[in-house]
Motif scaffolding. Structure first.
Motif, PDB file in Angstrom:
ATOM      1  N   ILE A 167      92.820  73.079 206.392  1.00 24.21           N
ATOM      2  CA  ILE A 167      91.790  72.035 206.445  1.00 24.21           C
ATOM      3  C   ILE A 167      91.098  71.884 205.092  1.00 24.21           C
ATOM      4  O   ILE A 167      90.908  70.773 204.587  1.00 24.21           O
ATOM      5  CB  ILE A 167      90.755  72.358 207.544  1.00 24.21           C
ATOM      6  N   LEU A 168      90.722  73.019 204.491  1.00 28.55           N
ATOM      7  CA  LEU A 168      90.031  72.972 203.196  1.00 28.55           C
ATOM      8  C   LEU A 168      90.939  72.445 202.094  1.00 28.55           C
ATOM      9  O   LEU A 168      90.493  71.714 201.210  1.00 28.55           O
ATOM     10  CB  LEU A 168      89.519  74.374 202.834  1.00 28.55           C
ATOM     11  N   SER A 169      92.211  72.823 202.139  1.00 27.90           N
ATOM     12  CA  SER A 169      93.166  72.325 201.149  1.00 27.90           C
ATOM     13  C   SER A 169      93.262  70.803 201.226  1.00 27.90           C
ATOM     14  O   SER A 169      93.222  70.109 200.200  1.00 27.90           O
ATOM     15  CB  SER A 169      94.543  72.954 201.389  1.00 27.90           C
ATOM     16  N   LEU A 170      93.358  70.278 202.442  1.00 26.08           N
ATOM     17  CA  LEU A 170      93.431  68.825 202.627  1.00 26.08           C
ATOM     18  C   LEU A 170      92.139  68.155 202.181  1.00 26.08           C
ATOM     19  O   LEU A 170      92.167  67.094 201.533  1.00 26.08           O
ATOM     20  CB  LEU A 170      93.705  68.511 204.106  1.00 26.08           C
ATOM     21  N   LEU A 171      90.996  68.773 202.496  1.00 23.06           N
ATOM     22  CA  LEU A 171      89.704  68.198 202.131  1.00 23.06           C
ATOM     23  C   LEU A 171      89.560  68.072 200.616  1.00 23.06           C
ATOM     24  O   LEU A 171      89.168  67.013 200.108  1.00 23.06           O
ATOM     25  CB  LEU A 171      88.577  69.070 202.691  1.00 23.06           C
ATOM     26  N   PHE A 172      89.878  69.133 199.881  1.00 19.05           N
ATOM     27  CA  PHE A 172      89.752  69.090 198.419  1.00 19.05           C
ATOM     28  C   PHE A 172      90.782  68.149 197.800  1.00 19.05           C
ATOM     29  O   PHE A 172      90.521  67.538 196.764  1.00 19.05           O
ATOM     30  CB  PHE A 172      89.880  70.496 197.832  1.00 19.05           C
TER      31      PHE A 172
END
Length: 202
Positions: free
Chosen positions: A187-192
């Motif tokens: 999720i964080l990878s996609l967000l950044f």
């Protein structure tokens, strides 16, 4: 109202940056299980104090650089690279298994341990530099002393709140640590990645 918004921005930014199970979060969980909730809270408070300092340093550099119009564009470009680097970092973390090492710890010094462990997080300052640049460019974050103070206070409070959440659900997290870590990191990878692309387009 604007001060409250800046506090919430600080909390939100910290949740994004520290949500994934990592060294500090999982140490807080381990202390909660082995030594008790009270000692893990002391550890979390020490770690949160350093996060306030790291966020302050990052915003100081962001403010200092943005005062020179000639470097604003370079600063925004730097923010793009930070977001892409964080996207890659969290994606790579999805490929690694989270190891929780059991160690014999001293019965005191949990505040100092939190301070030292948080100080070793080399990603904190670049993260806050990137996120403050993004928020500033979008006119969400005002680079005035009072607003900066409320933002960094929000960052500290958000950190402690996040660590407290990990502590409260320690037994659940310790059982499913790798499953939770893998999905949060995705999720964080996609967000950044999205933040990087959005900043690049602008």
């Amino acid at each position: 109202m604007e001060y409250l918004i800046h506090i919430l921005l600080g909390i939100f930014a910290t949740f994004i940056g520290f949500l994934a199970p990592g060294m500090i979060n999982m140490t807080a969980v381990q202390i909660a299980i082995e030594k008790g909730v009270q000692k893990s809270r002391v550890f979390a408070f020490g770690a949160s104090i350093i996060i306030l300092i790291q966020a302050s340093i990052a915003i100081y550099f962001s403010t200092y650089l943005s005062q020179n119009p000639s470097v604003i564009e370079s600063l925004e470009v730097g923010g793009i690279f930070v977001f892409f680097a964080l996207a890659i970092f969290f994606f790579m973390k999805t490929r690694s298994k989270l190891n929780i090492k059991e160690k014999k710890e001293k019965e005191k010094g949990y505040f100092v341990r939190g301070v030292l462990m948080s100080s070793m997080n080399m990603l904190a300052i670049p993260f806050y530099l990137g996120i403050s640049t993004f928020l500033g460019a979008e006119d969400y974050l005002k680079m005035e002393t009072a607003y900066v103070f409320t933002f960094v206070f929000g960052a500290m409070f958000g950190a402690y709140l996040l660590f407290f959440t990990y502590i409260a659900f320690a037994k659940v997290i310790i059982k499913r640590a790798n499953f939770i870590a893998r999905n949060i990191n995705y999720i964080l990878s996609l967000l950044f990645l999205v933040l990087g692309i959005w900043t690049w387009i602008k």
